[in-house]
Design a protein around this motif. Structure first.
Motif, PDB file in Angstrom:
ATOM      1  N   THR A   1       0.824  -1.216   0.000  1.00  0.00           N
ATOM      2  CA  THR A   1       0.000   0.000   0.000  1.00  0.00           C
ATOM      3  C   THR A   1       0.854   1.261   0.000  1.00  0.00           C
ATOM      4  N   ALA A   2       2.036   1.213   0.616  1.00  0.00           N
ATOM      5  CA  ALA A   2       2.929   2.378   0.619  1.00  0.00           C
ATOM      6  C   ALA A   2       3.408   2.700  -0.796  1.00  0.00           C
ATOM      7  N   VAL A   3       3.703   1.657  -1.571  1.00  0.00           N
ATOM      8  CA  VAL A   3       4.132   1.869  -2.956  1.00  0.00           C
ATOM      9  C   VAL A   3       2.965   2.357  -3.813  1.00  0.00           C
ATOM     10  N   VAL A   4       1.808   1.726  -3.660  1.00  0.00           N
ATOM     11  CA  VAL A   4       0.622   2.149  -4.419  1.00  0.00           C
ATOM     12  C   VAL A   4       0.280   3.599  -4.097  1.00  0.00           C
ATOM     13  N   PHE A   5       0.303   3.945  -2.815  1.00  0.00           N
ATOM     14  CA  PHE A   5      -0.017   5.306  -2.384  1.00  0.00           C
ATOM     15  C   PHE A   5       0.922   6.325  -3.014  1.00  0.00           C
ATOM     16  N   ALA A   6       2.218   6.088  -2.915  1.00  0.00           N
ATOM     17  CA  ALA A   6       3.195   7.053  -3.425  1.00  0.00           C
ATOM     18  C   ALA A   6       3.105   7.215  -4.941  1.00  0.00           C
ATOM     19  N   GLN A   7       2.959   6.110  -5.651  1.00  0.00           N
ATOM     20  CA  GLN A   7       2.952   6.160  -7.116  1.00  0.00           C
ATOM     21  C   GLN A   7       1.672   6.804  -7.645  1.00  0.00           C
ATOM     22  N   TYR A   8       0.530   6.444  -7.066  1.00  0.00           N
ATOM     23  CA  TYR A   8      -0.736   6.993  -7.562  1.00  0.00           C
ATOM     24  C   TYR A   8      -0.971   8.422  -7.083  1.00  0.00           C
TER      25      TYR A   8
ATOM     26  N   PHE B   1      -8.253  13.148  -1.326  1.00  0.00           N
ATOM     27  CA  PHE B   1      -7.533  11.959  -0.831  1.00  0.00           C
ATOM     28  C   PHE B   1      -7.948  11.633   0.606  1.00  0.00           C
ATOM     29  N   GLN B   2      -7.906  12.661   1.439  1.00  0.00           N
ATOM     30  CA  GLN B   2      -8.161  12.455   2.869  1.00  0.00           C
ATOM     31  C   GLN B   2      -9.592  11.995   3.139  1.00  0.00           C
ATOM     32  N   LEU B   3     -10.549  12.588   2.447  1.00  0.00           N
ATOM     33  CA  LEU B   3     -11.946  12.201   2.655  1.00  0.00           C
ATOM     34  C   LEU B   3     -12.205  10.775   2.164  1.00  0.00           C
ATOM     35  N   ILE B   4     -11.612  10.418   1.032  1.00  0.00           N
ATOM     36  CA  ILE B   4     -11.762   9.047   0.535  1.00  0.00           C
ATOM     37  C   ILE B   4     -11.150   8.069   1.534  1.00  0.00           C
TER      38      ILE B   4
ATOM     39  N   LYS C   1     -10.088   7.812 -10.857  1.00  0.00           N
ATOM     40  CA  LYS C   1      -9.512   6.507 -10.491  1.00  0.00           C
ATOM     41  C   LYS C   1      -8.273   6.686  -9.620  1.00  0.00           C
ATOM     42  N   ASN C   2      -7.421   7.635  -9.997  1.00  0.00           N
ATOM     43  CA  ASN C   2      -6.205   7.881  -9.221  1.00  0.00           C
ATOM     44  C   ASN C   2      -6.525   8.422  -7.836  1.00  0.00           C
ATOM     45  N   PHE C   3      -7.552   9.269  -7.755  1.00  0.00           N
ATOM     46  CA  PHE C   3      -7.993   9.774  -6.452  1.00  0.00           C
ATOM     47  C   PHE C   3      -8.436   8.624  -5.555  1.00  0.00           C
ATOM     48  N   LEU C   4      -9.259   7.744  -6.094  1.00  0.00           N
ATOM     49  CA  LEU C   4      -9.806   6.638  -5.308  1.00  0.00           C
ATOM     50  C   LEU C   4      -8.700   5.702  -4.831  1.00  0.00           C
ATOM     51  N   ILE C   5      -7.790   5.337  -5.731  1.00  0.00           N
ATOM     52  CA  ILE C   5      -6.711   4.418  -5.355  1.00  0.00           C
ATOM     53  C   ILE C   5      -5.801   5.058  -4.309  1.00  0.00           C
ATOM     54  N   THR C   6      -5.485   6.353  -4.489  1.00  0.00           N
ATOM     55  CA  THR C   6      -4.611   7.042  -3.526  1.00  0.00           C
ATOM     56  C   THR C   6      -5.271   7.139  -2.160  1.00  0.00           C
ATOM     57  N   GLY C   7      -6.537   7.555  -2.129  1.00  0.00           N
ATOM     58  CA  GLY C   7      -7.232   7.728  -0.858  1.00  0.00           C
ATOM     59  C   GLY C   7      -7.405   6.425  -0.099  1.00  0.00           C
ATOM     60  N   ILE C   8      -7.862   5.389  -0.800  1.00  0.00           N
ATOM     61  CA  ILE C   8      -8.079   4.092  -0.146  1.00  0.00           C
ATOM     62  C   ILE C   8      -6.756   3.508   0.355  1.00  0.00           C
TER      63      ILE C   8
ATOM     64  N   TRP D   1      -4.128   5.126   1.218  1.00  0.00           N
ATOM     65  CA  TRP D   1      -3.632   5.936   2.332  1.00  0.00           C
ATOM     66  C   TRP D   1      -4.163   5.395   3.665  1.00  0.00           C
ATOM     67  N   GLY D   2      -5.482   5.226   3.752  1.00  0.00           N
ATOM     68  CA  GLY D   2      -6.062   4.716   4.990  1.00  0.00           C
ATOM     69  C   GLY D   2      -5.547   3.330   5.331  1.00  0.00           C
ATOM     70  N   LEU D   3      -5.480   2.453   4.330  1.00  0.00           N
ATOM     71  CA  LEU D   3      -4.999   1.087   4.560  1.00  0.00           C
ATOM     72  C   LEU D   3      -3.533   1.075   4.971  1.00  0.00           C
ATOM     73  N   MET D   4      -2.731   1.937   4.353  1.00  0.00           N
ATOM     74  CA  MET D   4      -1.303   2.004   4.680  1.00  0.00           C
ATOM     75  C   MET D   4      -1.105   2.334   6.163  1.00  0.00           C
ATOM     76  N   ILE D   5      -1.862   3.311   6.662  1.00  0.00           N
ATOM     77  CA  ILE D   5      -1.755   3.681   8.083  1.00  0.00           C
ATOM     78  C   ILE D   5      -2.162   2.509   8.961  1.00  0.00           C
ATOM     79  N   LEU D   6      -3.266   1.847   8.593  1.00  0.00           N
ATOM     80  CA  LEU D   6      -3.759   0.723   9.394  1.00  0.00           C
ATOM     81  C   LEU D   6      -2.740  -0.410   9.439  1.00  0.00           C
ATOM     82  N   PHE D   7      -2.203  -0.793   8.281  1.00  0.00           N
ATOM     83  CA  PHE D   7      -1.235  -1.893   8.250  1.00  0.00           C
ATOM     84  C   PHE D   7       0.045  -1.530   9.002  1.00  0.00           C
ATOM     85  N   MET D   8       0.453  -0.265   8.932  1.00  0.00           N
ATOM     86  CA  MET D   8       1.647   0.172   9.648  1.00  0.00           C
ATOM     87  C   MET D   8       1.454   0.020  11.158  1.00  0.00           C
TER      88      MET D   8
END
Length: 291
Positions: A23-30, A48-51, A219-226, A228-235
């Motif tokens: 998710t960290a790679v997906v977040f940064a790239q998108y 991003f934040q709201l998504i 699409k890029n907004f959705l992938i980045t936002g989702i 982001w939240g998952l990255m924090i959770l997994f971390m």
């Protein structure tokens, strides 16, 4: 399907660490794809934040339901959110104007600031390995920006260091607050509150946010936002379930992965081998910091 086995796998530090890296790679790239050429960085950030805030709430039932009733916790949370907001807002501009690989490396400055906070604020014992680790991160950045006998950096590099300081300060204030809340609700707060502050302070209209969201970038907004939240959770879950001495260096591998991914996705070919070397130095530095 054996749901008990699946549940056990999902609650291991190994799974959460791997999921964090993905998710960290997906977040940064998108993130980079979403903000390329955008007129208002802040509008994209709020989207991003709201998504991220809304999507992470789907996972609320999978974690213990608890909400702190201690006013001091909310005071600390609000103070941390202020620093997170500054970091997030600066980050939006930096990610738009710097290469993904460069920002991924510069973002590790936050670990240097955390070491300094530990020494000067919390009066922790000065440990040689931690100092060496912080020194390696600094060395990596010196190698990255020292070319042909001089340093080559711009205002966005300096802003990245300011952002790293802000996120480190937020983390210092925010220590253990996540344990007082249902984890997805906590993540929602750390994303939604900065979005609200930015929306109010920069005086966007709802129409501006909506029009940007339904654009070709959706699409890029959705992938980045989702992500982001998952990255924090997994971390957070990885750090809760495993030992920091193992988890932190593994998480730092995201720097290396982002350098490689940006090479192919964003065609960031300039100084590629140098960036790989710096990423490896930083991973070693993070290992020494937590050793």
């Amino acid at each position: 399907m054996n749901f008990d086995l699946l549940f056990q796998i999902l609650n291991t530090w190994q799974f959460n660490t791997i999921a964090f890296l993905v998710t960290a790679v997906v977040f940064a790239q998108y993130y980079k794809l979403a903000v390329n050429g955008i007129k208002k960085d802040g509008v994209a950030l709020v989207i991003f934040q709201l998504i991220g805030a809304v999507s992470i709430l789907v996972l609320v039932p999978f974690f213990p339901i608890k909400i702190s009733n201690d006013p001091k916790i909310y005071g600390l949370l609000f103070a941390a959110v202020i620093f997170y907001t500054i970091n997030d807002r600066i980050q939006a501009t930096i990610r738009k104007n710097l290469e993904v690989s460069l920002y991924s490396i510069l973002n590790q400055f936050s670990r240097v600031f955390l070491v300094l906070y530990g020494i000067f604020i919390f009066k922790q014992e000065i440990v040689l390995f931690k100092l060496l680790g912080g020194g390696l991160i600094l060395l990596g950045n010196i190698i990255l920006f020292y070319r042909k006998g001089r340093f080559t950096f711009n205002k966005y590099v300096l802003l990245a260091i300011v952002a790293a300081f802000c996120v480190a300060t937020g983390l210092v204030i925010d220590v253990d607050i996540s344990t007082r809340f249902n984890l997805p609700i906590y993540i929602m707060l750390t994303l939604a509150l900065p979005a609200l502050i930015i929306f109010i302070s920069e005086r966007f209209s709802f129409k501006e946010v909506f029009v940007e969201f339904v654009s070709f970038r959706q699409k890029n907004f959705l992938i980045t936002g989702i992500s982001w939240g998952l990255m924090i959770l997994f971390m957070i879950r990885a750090l809760q379930l495993g030992q920091v001495v193992f988890i932190a260096p593994l998480m730092a591998v995201s720097v290396f992965l982002n350098v490689v991914a940006a090479y192919f996705l964003h065609k960031e070919h300039d100084q590629f081998l140098r960036k790989i070397l710096v990423a490896i130095i930083i991973i070693l530095g993070v290992y020494l910091i937590v050793a």
